[in-house]
Design an enzyme around this catalytic site. Sequence first.
Site, mmCIF file in Angstrom:
data_model
loop_
_atom_site.group_PDB
_atom_site.id
_atom_site.type_symbol
_atom_site.label_atom_id
_atom_site.label_comp_id
_atom_site.label_asym_id
_atom_site.label_seq_id
_atom_site.Cartn_x
_atom_site.Cartn_y
_atom_site.Cartn_z
ATOM 1 N N HIS A 136 -0.434 16.811 9.385
ATOM 2 C CA HIS A 136 -1.139 15.678 8.780
ATOM 3 C C HIS A 136 -1.901 14.971 9.896
ATOM 4 C CE1 HIS A 136 -2.087 12.227 6.341
ATOM 5 N NE2 HIS A 136 -1.370 11.413 7.115
ATOM 6 N N GLY B 254 -3.322 12.402 3.235
ATOM 7 C CA GLY B 254 -4.626 11.958 3.712
ATOM 8 C C GLY B 254 -5.767 12.228 2.759
ATOM 9 N N GLU C 224 1.281 16.335 0.383
ATOM 10 C CA GLU C 224 2.092 15.125 0.559
ATOM 11 C C GLU C 224 1.218 13.876 0.439
ATOM 12 O OE1 GLU C 224 4.889 14.331 4.285
ATOM 13 O OE2 GLU C 224 2.847 13.637 4.538
ATOM 14 N N GLY D 100 -0.017 10.110 -0.504
ATOM 15 C CA GLY D 100 0.516 8.776 -0.741
ATOM 16 C C GLY D 100 -0.547 7.945 -1.425
ATOM 17 N N ARG D 101 -1.548 7.541 -0.646
ATOM 18 C CA ARG D 101 -2.657 6.739 -1.152
ATOM 19 C C ARG D 101 -3.296 7.345 -2.403
ATOM 20 N NH1 ARG D 101 -5.797 3.824 1.947
ATOM 21 N NH2 ARG D 101 -5.005 4.894 3.791
ATOM 22 N N TYR E 196 -7.009 -3.206 9.498
ATOM 23 C CA TYR E 196 -7.912 -2.079 9.726
ATOM 24 C C TYR E 196 -9.393 -2.396 9.478
ATOM 25 C CZ TYR E 196 -3.401 0.172 8.684
ATOM 26 O OH TYR E 196 -2.074 0.513 8.643
ATOM 27 N N CYS F 142 -2.491 -20.005 7.504
ATOM 28 C CA CYS F 142 -2.923 -20.688 8.726
ATOM 29 C C CYS F 142 -3.174 -19.633 9.800
ATOM 30 C CB CYS F 142 -1.846 -21.679 9.167
ATOM 31 S SG CYS F 142 -2.373 -22.711 10.547
ATOM 32 N N GLU F 143 -4.248 -18.902 9.610
ATOM 33 C CA GLU F 143 -4.565 -17.758 10.468
ATOM 34 C C GLU F 143 -6.034 -17.393 10.246
ATOM 35 O OE1 GLU F 143 -4.619 -14.990 13.057
ATOM 36 O OE2 GLU F 143 -2.581 -15.689 12.656
ATOM 37 N N TYR G 25 -0.441 0.744 0.449
ATOM 38 C CA TYR G 25 -0.306 -0.002 1.711
ATOM 39 C C TYR G 25 -0.732 -1.463 1.568
ATOM 40 C CZ TYR G 25 0.082 4.792 3.252
ATOM 41 O OH TYR G 25 0.472 6.104 3.372
#
Length: 424
Positions: free
Chosen positions: A194, A230, A271, A273-274, A314, A346-347, A382
């Site tokens: 991967h 991926g 495999e 995910g996303r 990201y 607060c960021e 995610y």
Amino acid sequence: MKAEYPLIRTEIAGVPVAKLATEFGGTPLFVYDADVIKARCASLRGFGTVRFAQKACPNLAILKLIKEQGVKVDAVSAGEIRRALAVGYKPEEIAYTADIFDDDALELATGDAFGCGVNVGSPDMIYQLALALGDRAEGFELTMRVNPGFGHGHSAKTNTGGPLSKHGVWFSQIHKCVQTAEHFGMDITGLHMHVGSGSDFEHLSKVREMMECVATAIGSRIKTISCGGGLPTPYHTGEESFDVERYAKVWHESIAGLEASFGHKIELETEPGRYLVADSCCLVSKIRAIKKQEDNVFYLVDAGFTHLPRPMLYGSYHPISIARDPTVGVPAPRGTQEAIVGGPLCESGDVFTQKEGGIVVKRELPVANVGDYLILEVAGAYCSAMASNYNSKFLAPEVLVENGVPRLVRKKQSFEHLIANEIF
């Protein structure tokens, strides 16, 4: 097929946005569409075995739904192994894939009462596995994740191959790992590769070519090959959906060649995910303030990077839409304007419209009122999985819509739950 994401929404999975927010305690609120997940699972039937990389979205209801589609599961921690067991996966349907064992994961993977598939990502894992198994190491079959020396991803932080990646066994160490396993009576019978999340067809094809070379070098002991995950998901309107059938076809061509060479069947695994969950979900927030800073218009919402961290981490792009709140009591404005979307934290990094490196950008969005709903689309992967309690913000509730019926699958976090493990 090209992706289309609306600027104005009225419903999610057939249920009015305002009804969802009202019925399930307001916003922020994650809403999943079961039909989308089912369709993504069905699209991968051209592969022999499909494993869900549950780190993308570990909610138990989502995990159970995916299990019902005949999809197996990948786990990267003891907690994820336990999640899979909790929804009814059998140990043999679970693969533990990581670069290390911690004590809990090693016990679960090798204990007398339980054992799952182990996909090692470092030479040290082979030694530790053998020591934990003891006499039971004889005849134990495992798989190995290979770092092919290159990688790819939508961000440098999601590139999982190459010399700067911590993942997988470096390709020049493969034979040493095989010999180490043999020394303890174990056998490496599967390969996994991967190279990154969101890779394109060209880079995924390079994985296939490298996998053929590695499998040929190891020889006929190989029984399974996992092409990893991926698989790309479009986040922009107009982007083409990934050609899964074409990808499966070229992998089957490679597998057929290896089967002819080895003289036995090889199981092909993927495999994702996303790919299975990303566009099944929307994060519904509410616009709490609209203000102007010089020439910049800000839509400030009640969701922050504590709920959806990908833009901050990201520089990821998420489509954004507006749903009118019928209770606002003022006419819906018309037209669009350039706006920056920020959260309540607060960021300074709590901005949903930013590029990698923290560069804030404007987005062409419908003119909105305070009280309207702002929806962050393609939020299934995610997002909730990486949520946090920064600023002591509560984790958002989650709703799954199946057959037109919404049901709560994660309660809104309470203050009591937030501080339950703290001692003073």
